[in-house]
Write an enzyme that holds these catalytic residues in place. Sequence first.
Site, PDB file in Angstrom:
ATOM      1  N   CYS A  94       0.826  -1.213   0.000  1.00 27.32           N
ATOM      2  CA  CYS A  94       0.000   0.000   0.000  1.00 27.32           C
ATOM      3  C   CYS A  94       0.856   1.258   0.000  1.00 27.32           C
ATOM      4  CB  CYS A  94      -0.902  -0.015   1.229  1.00 27.32           C
ATOM      5  SG  CYS A  94      -1.789   1.525   1.518  1.00 27.32           S
ATOM      6  N   TYR A 136      -5.219   6.093  -8.970  1.00 31.95           N
ATOM      7  CA  TYR A 136      -6.362   5.273  -8.557  1.00 31.95           C
ATOM      8  C   TYR A 136      -7.629   5.692  -9.302  1.00 31.95           C
ATOM      9  CZ  TYR A 136      -3.994   2.769  -4.811  1.00 31.95           C
ATOM     10  OH  TYR A 136      -3.172   1.932  -4.107  1.00 31.95           O
ATOM     11  N   TRP A 172      -7.678  -6.978   5.903  1.00 28.88           N
ATOM     12  CA  TRP A 172      -6.265  -7.330   5.847  1.00 28.88           C
ATOM     13  C   TRP A 172      -6.016  -8.461   6.845  1.00 28.88           C
ATOM     14  CZ3 TRP A 172      -3.321  -5.301   2.113  1.00 28.88           C
ATOM     15  CH2 TRP A 172      -3.735  -4.089   1.530  1.00 28.88           C
ATOM     16  N   VAL A 210      -5.141   0.455   5.807  1.00 28.69           N
ATOM     17  CA  VAL A 210      -3.806   0.635   6.364  1.00 28.69           C
ATOM     18  C   VAL A 210      -3.214   1.891   5.734  1.00 28.69           C
ATOM     19  CG1 VAL A 210      -3.293  -1.761   6.913  1.00 28.69           C
ATOM     20  CG2 VAL A 210      -2.919  -0.954   4.586  1.00 28.69           C
ATOM     21  N   VAL A 249     -11.708  -1.234   5.974  1.00 30.94           N
ATOM     22  CA  VAL A 249     -10.597  -1.449   6.901  1.00 30.94           C
ATOM     23  C   VAL A 249      -9.315  -1.136   6.142  1.00 30.94           C
ATOM     24  CG1 VAL A 249      -9.379  -3.133   8.310  1.00 30.94           C
ATOM     25  CG2 VAL A 249     -11.881  -3.179   8.186  1.00 30.94           C
TER      26      VAL A 249
END
Length: 343
Positions: free
Chosen positions: A54, A185, A87, A122, A120
């Site tokens: 990421c 993105y 994750w 990171v 969720v």
Amino acid sequence: MSGTPQDQPEGNTEYGRRPFKRSKSHFADRITADGRDGWPVEAGRYRLVVSRACPWASRALASRRLLGLEDALSLAVVDPLQDDRSWRFTLDPDGRDPVLGIRFLHEAYDKRESEYPGGVSVPAIVDVPSGQLVTNDFQQMTLDFATEWTALHREGAPDLYPEPLREELDEVMEGVFRDVNNGVYRAGFATTQYDYEQAYEDVFRRLDALSSRLRDQRYLVGDTLTEADIRLFTTLVRFDAVYHGHFKCNRNKLTEDPVLWAYVRDLYQTPGIGDTVDFDHIKRHYYEVHTGINPTRIVPAGPDLSGWLAPHGRESLGGRPFGDGTPPGPVPAGEEVPGGHRP
């Protein structure tokens, strides 16, 4: 490079099938020197959860290394192949994080807010004593590492967000975020030709401007490494491996822009930055998880990584990577990127 079919999740089929919109971080508490949000800076209290795949988490990895926060803030690295559940800590023995004792990152989210409806994400910082998520605000997190965690910085840590340059830094980082970090993105997950082309134009217009800016100066703002360089680096280092093909940002490869290619190699070869990059995790995540874009889940064999270690020549522009500080020490044991995952 990839596991057997039974080892792999099904991927996330929503990617590439709905318009892309980056949501704001829902949990935006800050960990500060004065603890004003209820979370004081405290060595050993928190755990940073990242995916090396990421780009947003990679900012936190590089910042933590450069500032020498490894002993103060422990690290958990998740499997690059997440699915619709969350994750996963499948890289650890028994599939559990050894400190938090959880199998999925969503468990820390659930302890903070039951039935949380959002994604969720990171990087995430978890309070070890309670097991609760503290923050997933990737924009503020690294700024706080630079300004609120100073009592725990290593000796010789660089100033990644120098106060005299903050107005210019904020302006540069906003453009980088909108058109480059987020722009790739928007292009990759576009569901209409119009949206794709708008994002594509934004990406390359900004990259051209950055290339021009960096032609005669080593770093984006000032003569030292700053937060702005880290934020641009984490997208550039992924560009040829995933964004050029997978996200259709294919006007040219990064290696075909002499300025940006030399700039990103300079950063990659800087201790504390390139040693956090795992090209295997990057490629496996994008190509195997985004099944709405790549339904075959085939991971490209290339590109050739050997060029990342080639001389860049940027020293001739002057600049001091760490300012009056020093490079970070060796990567802590257990945090090394495996040899087959880097040049």
